[in-house]
Write an enzyme that holds these catalytic residues in place. Structure first.
Site, PDB file in Angstrom:
ATOM      1  N   SER A   7      -0.039  -8.867  -0.716  1.00  0.00           N
ATOM      2  CA  SER A   7      -0.816  -7.628  -0.812  1.00  0.00           C
ATOM      3  C   SER A   7      -1.490  -7.606  -2.168  1.00  0.00           C
ATOM      4  O   SER A   7      -0.816  -7.578  -3.206  1.00  0.00           O
ATOM      5  CB  SER A   7       0.094  -6.408  -0.675  1.00  0.00           C
ATOM      6  N   HIS A  32      -3.381  -9.285   2.523  1.00  0.00           N
ATOM      7  CA  HIS A  32      -3.157  -7.910   2.956  1.00  0.00           C
ATOM      8  C   HIS A  32      -3.876  -7.001   1.958  1.00  0.00           C
ATOM      9  O   HIS A  32      -3.640  -7.079   0.754  1.00  0.00           O
ATOM     10  CB  HIS A  32      -1.653  -7.639   2.978  1.00  0.00           C
ATOM     11  N   ASP A  34      -4.720  -3.120   0.975  1.00  0.00           N
ATOM     12  CA  ASP A  34      -4.300  -1.736   1.167  1.00  0.00           C
ATOM     13  C   ASP A  34      -5.410  -0.770   0.785  1.00  0.00           C
ATOM     14  O   ASP A  34      -5.840  -0.736  -0.368  1.00  0.00           O
ATOM     15  CB  ASP A  34      -3.059  -1.454   0.305  1.00  0.00           C
ATOM     16  N   MET A  36      -6.360   3.118   0.414  1.00  0.00           N
ATOM     17  CA  MET A  36      -5.728   4.438   0.281  1.00  0.00           C
ATOM     18  C   MET A  36      -6.768   5.464  -0.150  1.00  0.00           C
ATOM     19  O   MET A  36      -7.621   5.165  -0.999  1.00  0.00           O
ATOM     20  CB  MET A  36      -4.624   4.375  -0.776  1.00  0.00           C
ATOM     21  N   HIS A  65      -5.233  -2.761   5.844  1.00  0.00           N
ATOM     22  CA  HIS A  65      -4.285  -1.703   6.199  1.00  0.00           C
ATOM     23  C   HIS A  65      -4.859  -0.378   5.721  1.00  0.00           C
ATOM     24  O   HIS A  65      -4.877  -0.104   4.521  1.00  0.00           O
ATOM     25  CB  HIS A  65      -2.938  -2.040   5.514  1.00  0.00           C
ATOM     26  N   MET A  67      -4.697   3.277   5.000  1.00  0.00           N
ATOM     27  CA  MET A  67      -3.813   4.435   4.791  1.00  0.00           C
ATOM     28  C   MET A  67      -4.712   5.612   4.458  1.00  0.00           C
ATOM     29  O   MET A  67      -4.744   6.104   3.325  1.00  0.00           O
ATOM     30  CB  MET A  67      -2.821   4.130   3.658  1.00  0.00           C
ATOM     31  N   MET A 136       6.106  -0.120   8.500  1.00  0.00           N
ATOM     32  CA  MET A 136       6.282   0.168   7.074  1.00  0.00           C
ATOM     33  C   MET A 136       7.768   0.272   6.751  1.00  0.00           C
ATOM     34  O   MET A 136       8.483   1.082   7.346  1.00  0.00           O
ATOM     35  CB  MET A 136       5.622   1.497   6.690  1.00  0.00           C
ATOM     36  N   ASP A 174       5.935  -4.389   6.185  1.00  0.00           N
ATOM     37  CA  ASP A 174       5.200  -4.084   4.953  1.00  0.00           C
ATOM     38  C   ASP A 174       6.019  -3.169   4.045  1.00  0.00           C
ATOM     39  O   ASP A 174       6.236  -2.001   4.367  1.00  0.00           O
ATOM     40  CB  ASP A 174       3.869  -3.421   5.340  1.00  0.00           C
TER      41      ASP A 174
HETATM   42  C1  DX5 Z   1       2.379   0.268   0.373  1.00  0.00           C
HETATM   43  C2  DX5 Z   1       1.476  -0.843   0.839  1.00  0.00           C
HETATM   44  C3  DX5 Z   1       2.080  -2.181   0.782  1.00  0.00           C
HETATM   45  C4  DX5 Z   1       2.433  -2.646  -0.621  1.00  0.00           C
HETATM   46  C5  DX5 Z   1       3.564  -3.620  -0.545  1.00  0.00           C
HETATM   47  O1  DX5 Z   1       1.756   1.475   0.610  1.00  0.00           O
HETATM   48  O2  DX5 Z   1       1.084  -0.613   2.189  1.00  0.00           O
HETATM   49  O3  DX5 Z   1       1.270  -3.144   1.411  1.00  0.00           O
HETATM   50  O4  DX5 Z   1       1.347  -3.222  -1.275  1.00  0.00           O
HETATM   51  O5  DX5 Z   1       3.994  -3.890  -1.829  1.00  0.00           O
HETATM   52  P1  DX5 Z   1       5.467  -4.404  -2.156  1.00  0.00           P
HETATM   53  O6  DX5 Z   1       5.627  -5.745  -1.505  1.00  0.00           O
HETATM   54  O7  DX5 Z   1       5.500  -4.446  -3.639  1.00  0.00           O
HETATM   55  O8  DX5 Z   1       6.441  -3.400  -1.568  1.00  0.00           O
HETATM   56 ZN    ZN Z   2       0.101  -2.312   3.272  1.00  0.00          ZN
END
Ligand code: DX5
Ligand code: ZN
Length: 217
Positions: A7, A32, A34, A36, A65, A67, A136, A174
Site C-alpha cells: 500500500s 494498493h 488508498d 480517502m 481502494h 474509502m 478490512m 487489508d
Molecule cells: C487503511 C488502508 C490500508 C493501509 C494498510 O485504511 O486501507 O490499505 O494502507 O496499511 P498497514 O499495512 O500499515 O496496516
Molecule cells: Zn486499503
C-alpha cells in the site's frame, strides 16, 4: 500464488516515483492505492490524477481502494486513471450492484470492501458478481494499525461462502498484515495481502518480498 500488494499510503510521497520503481523491482504483484475523502474515513489522501501519474511509470497492476462517500460519482474517474482493480465500500454504497456493474463493464476487476464490523453475509446477494472482496482487518483511515484478531474468523467464513458457491472471488486482506502473520492470514483464506507500513518501513523491498514468498510457499 498469493499476491503481495504494497500500500503506497506508507511510501515516501516526496519520492513516490522512486518508491514505485523500487517496489516494482522487488517483484511485487500489485500496488494498493488508498483513496480517502475525509468523510467516509477521518483522513485524506490522493485523487485520480496521482493514480494516472503512477500508471504512467509502472506496468504493475493498480489496485484502487476507495474509502469515499458516494463512490458511484467517482468510479469512472479512477477507471480512466488506470485502475486495474477497483473496490468501493459496501457501507458507502447505496447502489452497490449498479456500481459493480459499471466497474465490470469497463473491463477491470470489481471489488467490494467491508469494514471490520460489517459481516461477510452482507455480500450474500452480490458475491457472485465480484472479482474480489477487500476484507478490512483494521478500521480504515490509517496505515500502521494492529490486525484485529477476529478478522481471522471472518476470512474463514467468507472463504467458506465463496467455496460453497463454487465462485472464484478472491479475498484481499487489508490492514495490519506483516511478515509474522502473513502465513496465518493466507491459511485462513486470503488470496491477496495488502502490506503498507511493514513493506515500506523495511530496509530492502527485494529482501522483504523474497522473505514473504518463502513464508507464503
Ligand atoms: C487503511 C488502508 C490500508 C493501509 C494498510 O485504511 O486501507 O490499505 O494502507 O496499511 P498497514 O499495512 O500499515 O496496516
Ligand atoms: Zn486499503
Amino acid at each position: 500464488m498469493i499476491k503481495i500488494a504494497p500500500s503506497i499510503l506508507s511510501a515516501d510521497f516526496m519520492r513516490l516515483g522512486e518508491e514505485i520503481k523500487a517496489a516494482e523491482a522487488a517483484g511485487i504483484d500489485l500496488f494498493h492505492i488508498d483513496i480517502m475523502d475525509g468523510h467516509f474515513v477521518p483522513n485524506m489522501t490522493i485523487g485520480p490524477s496521482i493514480v494516472e501519474a503512477i500508471n504512467k511509470i509502472t506496468d504493475v497492476p493498480l489496485d484502487v481502494h476507495l474509502m469515499i462517500e458516494e463512490p458511484d460519482k467517482y468510479v469512472k474517474d479512477f477507471i480512466n486513471a488506470g485502475a486495474d482493480y477497483l473496490a468501493v465500500h459496501i457501507e458507502a454504497s447505496v447502489h452497490a450492484h449498479r456500481t459493480v456493474q459499471v466497474i465490470k463493464e469497463s473491463g477491470i476487476k470489481a471489488g467490494i470492501a467491508l469494514n471490520p464490523a460489517t459481516p461477510a453475509c452482507s455480500l450474500d446477494h452480490i458475491l457472485q458478481d465480484l472479482d474480489f472482496v477487500v476484507l478490512m482487518s483494521v478500521n480504515p483511515g490509517f496505515g500502521g494499525q494492529s490486525f484485529i484478531p477476529q478478522s481471522m474468523d471472518k476470512i474463514k467464513i467468507l472463504k467458506k461462502l465463496i467455496q460453497e458457491r463454487g465462485l472464484s472471488t478472491l479475498i484481499e486482506v487489508d490492514g495490519g498484515v506483516k511478515p509474522d502473520n502473513a502465513r496465518q492470514v493466507a491459511d485462513a483464506g486470503a488470496d491477496m495481502l495488502v502490506m503498507g507500513s511493514a513493506f515500506f518501513s523495511s530496509k530492502d523491498y527485494g529482501t522483504l518480498t523474497k522473505k514473504l514468498r518463502e513464508v507464503l510457499k
